[in-house]
Enzyme design. Structure first.
Site, PDB file in Angstrom:
ATOM      1  N   LYS A  22       0.850  -1.205   0.000  1.00 51.23           N
ATOM      2  CA  LYS A  22       0.000   0.000   0.000  1.00 51.23           C
ATOM      3  C   LYS A  22       0.885   1.254   0.000  1.00 51.23           C
ATOM      4  O   LYS A  22       0.649   2.182  -0.770  1.00 51.23           O
ATOM      5  CB  LYS A  22      -0.880   0.018   1.252  1.00 51.23           C
ATOM      6  N   ASN A  23       1.929   1.249   0.838  1.00 49.43           N
ATOM      7  CA  ASN A  23       2.716   2.477   1.025  1.00 49.43           C
ATOM      8  C   ASN A  23       3.718   2.714  -0.095  1.00 49.43           C
ATOM      9  O   ASN A  23       4.473   3.668  -0.069  1.00 49.43           O
ATOM     10  CB  ASN A  23       3.386   2.467   2.395  1.00 49.43           C
ATOM     11  N   CYS A 116      -5.138  11.996  12.100  1.00 49.61           N
ATOM     12  CA  CYS A 116      -5.726  10.679  11.842  1.00 49.61           C
ATOM     13  C   CYS A 116      -5.710   9.924  13.163  1.00 49.61           C
ATOM     14  O   CYS A 116      -5.420  10.476  14.208  1.00 49.61           O
ATOM     15  CB  CYS A 116      -4.937   9.958  10.760  1.00 49.61           C
ATOM     16  N   ARG A 121      -0.960  14.618  12.519  1.00 49.43           N
ATOM     17  CA  ARG A 121      -0.057  14.201  11.437  1.00 49.43           C
ATOM     18  C   ARG A 121       0.463  15.481  10.764  1.00 49.43           C
ATOM     19  O   ARG A 121      -0.003  15.891   9.718  1.00 49.43           O
ATOM     20  CB  ARG A 121      -0.778  13.314  10.435  1.00 49.43           C
ATOM     21  N   ASP A 306       4.426   0.269  11.878  1.00 50.85           N
ATOM     22  CA  ASP A 306       3.159  -0.319  11.425  1.00 50.85           C
ATOM     23  C   ASP A 306       2.991  -1.760  11.882  1.00 50.85           C
ATOM     24  O   ASP A 306       1.882  -2.271  11.976  1.00 50.85           O
ATOM     25  CB  ASP A 306       3.057  -0.274   9.895  1.00 50.85           C
ATOM     26  N   ARG A 398      -8.687  -0.366   4.142  1.00 52.13           N
ATOM     27  CA  ARG A 398      -7.790   0.647   3.561  1.00 52.13           C
ATOM     28  C   ARG A 398      -6.466   0.005   3.160  1.00 52.13           C
ATOM     29  O   ARG A 398      -5.820   0.447   2.212  1.00 52.13           O
ATOM     30  CB  ARG A 398      -7.506   1.758   4.586  1.00 52.13           C
TER      31      ARG A 398
HETATM   32  C1  EPZ Z   1       4.207   6.689   6.197  1.00 53.78           C
HETATM   33  O1  EPZ Z   1       3.451   7.692   6.836  1.00 53.78           O
HETATM   34  C2  EPZ Z   1       3.267   5.492   6.088  1.00 53.78           C
HETATM   35  N1  EPZ Z   1       2.107   5.858   5.271  1.00 53.78           N
HETATM   36  C3  EPZ Z   1       2.826   5.065   7.483  1.00 53.78           C
HETATM   37  O2  EPZ Z   1       2.020   3.900   7.330  1.00 53.78           O
HETATM   38  C4  EPZ Z   1       4.069   4.692   8.284  1.00 53.78           C
HETATM   39  O3  EPZ Z   1       3.681   4.368   9.600  1.00 53.78           O
HETATM   40  C5  EPZ Z   1       5.023   5.892   8.317  1.00 53.78           C
HETATM   41  O4  EPZ Z   1       5.346   6.294   6.973  1.00 53.78           O
HETATM   42  C6  EPZ Z   1       6.325   5.568   9.031  1.00 53.78           C
HETATM   43  O5  EPZ Z   1       6.934   4.490   8.398  1.00 53.78           O
HETATM   44  C7  EPZ Z   1       2.253   5.877   3.933  1.00 53.78           C
HETATM   45  O6  EPZ Z   1       3.317   5.634   3.395  1.00 53.78           O
HETATM   46  C8  EPZ Z   1       1.023   6.202   3.146  1.00 53.78           C
HETATM   47  P1  EPZ Z   1       6.347   9.964   8.412  1.00 53.78           P
HETATM   48  P2  EPZ Z   1       4.050   9.215   6.926  1.00 53.78           P
HETATM   49  O7  EPZ Z   1       6.242  11.221   7.626  1.00 53.78           O
HETATM   50  O8  EPZ Z   1       4.742   9.533   5.659  1.00 53.78           O
HETATM   51  C9  EPZ Z   1       6.152  13.077  12.008  1.00 53.78           C
HETATM   52  C10 EPZ Z   1       0.151   2.509   7.656  1.00 53.78           C
HETATM   53  O9  EPZ Z   1      -0.364   1.969   8.648  1.00 53.78           O
HETATM   54  N2  EPZ Z   1       6.147  14.104  10.944  1.00 53.78           N
HETATM   55  O10 EPZ Z   1       7.574   9.125   8.282  1.00 53.78           O
HETATM   56  O11 EPZ Z   1       2.956  10.106   7.383  1.00 53.78           O
HETATM   57  C11 EPZ Z   1       4.825  12.317  12.032  1.00 53.78           C
HETATM   58  O12 EPZ Z   1       3.872  13.032  12.820  1.00 53.78           O
HETATM   59  C12 EPZ Z   1       0.646   3.940   7.764  1.00 53.78           C
HETATM   60  O13 EPZ Z   1       0.314   1.972   6.547  1.00 53.78           O
HETATM   61  C13 EPZ Z   1       6.283  15.440  11.301  1.00 53.78           C
HETATM   62  O14 EPZ Z   1       6.396  15.776  12.472  1.00 53.78           O
HETATM   63  O15 EPZ Z   1       5.102   9.016   8.085  1.00 53.78           O
HETATM   64  C14 EPZ Z   1       5.210  11.005  12.663  1.00 53.78           C
HETATM   65  O16 EPZ Z   1       5.241  11.158  14.068  1.00 53.78           O
HETATM   66  C15 EPZ Z   1       0.468   4.514   9.150  1.00 53.78           C
HETATM   67  N3  EPZ Z   1       6.255  16.386  10.325  1.00 53.78           N
HETATM   68  C16 EPZ Z   1       6.639  10.782  12.141  1.00 53.78           C
HETATM   69  O17 EPZ Z   1       7.106  12.070  11.701  1.00 53.78           O
HETATM   70  C17 EPZ Z   1       6.120  16.064   9.003  1.00 53.78           C
HETATM   71  O18 EPZ Z   1       6.128  16.986   8.144  1.00 53.78           O
HETATM   72  C18 EPZ Z   1       6.715   9.777  10.985  1.00 53.78           C
HETATM   73  O19 EPZ Z   1       6.005  10.323   9.939  1.00 53.78           O
HETATM   74  C19 EPZ Z   1       5.979  14.693   8.657  1.00 53.78           C
HETATM   75  C20 EPZ Z   1       6.003  13.737   9.644  1.00 53.78           C
END
Ligand code: EPZ
Length: 416
Positions: A22-23, A116, A121, A306, A398
Site C-alpha cells: 500500500k505504502n 488521523c 499528522r 506499522d 484501507r
Molecule cells: C508513512 O506515513 C506510512 N504511510 C505510514 O504507514 C508509516 O507508519 C510511516 O510512513 C512511518 O513508516 C504511507 O506511506 C502512506 P512519516 P508518513 O512522515 O509519511 C512526524 C500505515 O499503517 N512528521 O515518516 O505520514 C509524524 O507526525 C501507515 O500503513 C512530522 O512531524 O510518516 C510522525 O510522528 C500509518 N512532520 C513521524 O514524523 C512532518 O512533516 C513519521 O512520519 C511529517 C512527519
C-alpha cells in the site's frame, strides 16, 4: 455496517501470496501525474486507499483503467491542480500528491490533511522542503495554496526527521525541477526505493534511494512506463503473526525477506521457526510463544511502527512479559483498549506498552480504531475462544486486500 466475525482456535496452515505494498502504490500513483504517457502499475492491491487515489487522479484530468491487479494511468491531459476536500479527508496520505501536482502544473490547492487515528499528522517537513524548492505556500481557511510561480529549482534539503512522506514529496517535486536536489537524512524505507525505481524507469535521474542521502537531477519530461509494486512487508508480518498466535504452519509467497530483517528477528525471538527461501517465508509456530526482548519502533531498517500493533497482539498469548516502545507516532495505542476486551493484559504509559502474556483470550465484540489496530484485533480473534465480532472494518480495508478471503484460505473460521 460490515463486520468481521471470527470463531477462534483453528491453527492456520497453507500458503498465500502477499499483496503489493500500500505504502508504495500510493506515492507511485501520485508519480504518474508527472509522466506524459501511459503508466501501467502492476501488482496493485485492491484497497480503498487505492480507490481514493484513482478518484484524485481522475479529478485532476487523468484517465484511469483498472484490470485485475494492474492500474493504467494516462495523465497526458492534466487540467486541474486541486484535490477536493472530501478526498483529502478520506485518505491522510493524499498529501503525497502535493509534490507531484506542483511538479506537473506549478500549482496545487489542497485542504490541510486532517489528523488521523495515530495522533496529529503534521506536514511541516513537507512544506518547508517544498518552499526550499521554490514553492510559495499560503495556508488559509484550512486550505494550502501552493504556487511555484518562478518554477521549481533544485535545492539541498536536510530533514530533521527521516519522514517517509516528506522524502517522497521532495522526490516528486524535484524530479522535473531545474538543477540538482540533495536530500540529507532521507527516509530509507523500501517504498522510497520503489518510487525512485518507478520514476527512473520513466526517465528520471534519482540516485541513492535506500540510503540517507538522495540525489535528484531534474529532467525536462518523464514518459509513460511500466512497473510492478514491491510486496507489502507489513501485510506479510500480519499473516505471520496470525500463524504464530494460532500455532500454525504457513508459507508466504511473493515476499522480499530482505525488507523484513527486523521483523523476522522478533518472530524468531518469540520461538517461531522461520525458513526463508528466495521470495518465500515459511513460519512454523511453537505451541507456546516466548516473550521477546524489548522491541522499539524506528525508521527503516529498524522495526517498523506499522508492525507494532501486529506484534503486540501476537504477544498477548506469549509466555512472559514483553515491552514495546513506539518511537514514531504519538498516539498509536488506541487499539489496546479493544484488545483488552478479548482478555489481553497490556499496560500503556506514553510511548511504552507492556504486554503480559495470558493463557487464553476470549472472543468479544470490538471496534477498529485504525488500520493496523484493526489487524491486531483480527489476529487476537483468531486465537480467542469463541466468537469475536469486529466492527468499523473500513479501517482494515484501507490496507488489506481481502483479508477475510486470505485467512479463510489458511483455514481460519472467519467471515465478513
Ligand atoms: C508513512 O506515513 C506510512 N504511510 C505510514 O504507514 C508509516 O507508519 C510511516 O510512513 C512511518 O513508516 C504511507 O506511506 C502512506 P512519516 P508518513 O512522515 O509519511 C512526524 C500505515 O499503517 N512528521 O515518516 O505520514 C509524524 O507526525 C501507515 O500503513 C512530522 O512531524 O510518516 C510522525 O510522528 C500509518 N512532520 C513521524 O514524523 C512532518 O512533516 C513519521 O512520519 C511529517 C512527519
Amino acid at each position: 455496517m460490515a463486520e468481521i466475525v471470527i470463531r477462534g482456535g483453528n491453527r492456520l496452515n497453507g500458503e498465500i501470496t502477499v499483496q503489493g505494498a500500500k505504502n508504495s502504490v500510493l506515492p507511485i500513483l501520485a508519480a504518474t501525474i508527472l509522466c506524459k504517457g501511459d503508466c501501467a502499475v502492476h501488482n496493485c492491491p485492491n484497497l480503498s486507499d487505492v480507490d481514493v487515489s484513482i478518484k484524485i487522479l481522475e479529478g485532476l484530468g487523468c484517465n484511469c483503467l483498472r484490470e485485475d491487479n494492474t492500474v493504467i494511468v494516462d495523465s497526458r491531459d492534466i487540467s486541474c491542480y486541486k484535490i477536493p476536500e472530501h478526498l483529502m479527508r478520506e485518505m491522510r496520505s493524499s498529501v503525497v500528491f502535493l509534490g507531484a501536482i506542483i511538479g506537473r502544473t506549478g500549482k496545487a490547492v489542497i485542504s490541510s490533511p486532517g489528523g488521523c487515528e495515530l495522533g496529529p499528522r503534521p506536514i511541516d517537513l513537507h512544506l518547508s522542503a517544498l518552499e526550499k524548492l521554490g514553492v510559495q505556500i499560503i495556508e488559509e481557511h484550512g486550505y494550502l495554496y501552493c504556487d511555484a510561480r518562478d518554477g521549481l529549482k533544485g535545492a539541498e534539503i536536510t530533514l530533521s526527521f527521516p519522514s517517509v512522506g516528506a522524502t517522497e514529496n521532495i522526490i516528486l517535486a524535484a524530479a522535473c525541477a531545474e538543477g540538482m536536489t540533495i536530500i540529507h537524512n532521507a527516509a530509507k524505507e523500501p517504498e522510497i526505493s520503489d518510487l525512485a525505481d518507478f520514476l527512473n524507469s520513466a526517465g528520471a535521474r534519482i540516485y541513492g534511494s535506500g540510503s540517507d542521502t538522495i540525489y535528484i537531477y531534474g529532467v525536462k519530461t518523464l514518459s509513460g512506463t511500466e512497473h510492478s509494486i514491491i510486496p507489502d512487508r507489513i501485510v506479510a508480518s500480519t499473516y505471520m503473526a496470525a500463524a504464530a498466535i494460532t500455532g500454525g504452519n504457513v508459507c508466504l509467497n511473493g515476499v522480499m525477506p530482505s525488507h523484513m530483517v527486523a521483523i523476522l528477528s522478533v518472530f524468531r525471538d518469540s520461538g517461531c521457526e522461520i525458513d526463508v527461501k528466495g521470495k518465500t517465508i515459511r513460519i512454523k509456530s511453537s505451541n507456546k510463544l516466548l516473550r521477546v526482548p524489548t522491541v522499539r519502533s524506528l525508521a527503516y531498517p529498524g522495526f517498523p511502527t506499522d508492525s507494532g500493533p501486529i506484534i503486540i497482539s501476537m504477544l498477548c498469548m506469549s509466555r512472559g512479559t514483553s515491552v514495546f516502545v513506539e518511537n514514531i507516532f504519538e498516539n498509536r495505542f488506541r487499539y489496546v483498549d479493544e484488545l483488552k476486551r478479548l482478555g489481553a493484559k497490556i499496560k500503556t504509559e506514553g510511548k511504552i506498552a507492556v504486554v503480559e502474556g495470558v493463557d487464553r483470550l476470549s472472543g468479544a465484540n470490538c471496534k477498529c480504531t485504525d488500520l493496523r489496530g484493526g489487524a491486531a484485533l483480527v489476529i487476537a480473534g483468531l486465537a480467542a475462544h469463541g466468537e469475536t465480532v469486529i466492527e468499523e472494518i473500513r479501517h482494515i480495508n484501507r490496507g488489506y486486500d481481502n483479508i477475510v478471503k486470505s485467512l479463510k484460505t489458511l483455514n481460519a473460521d472467519i467471515k465478513e
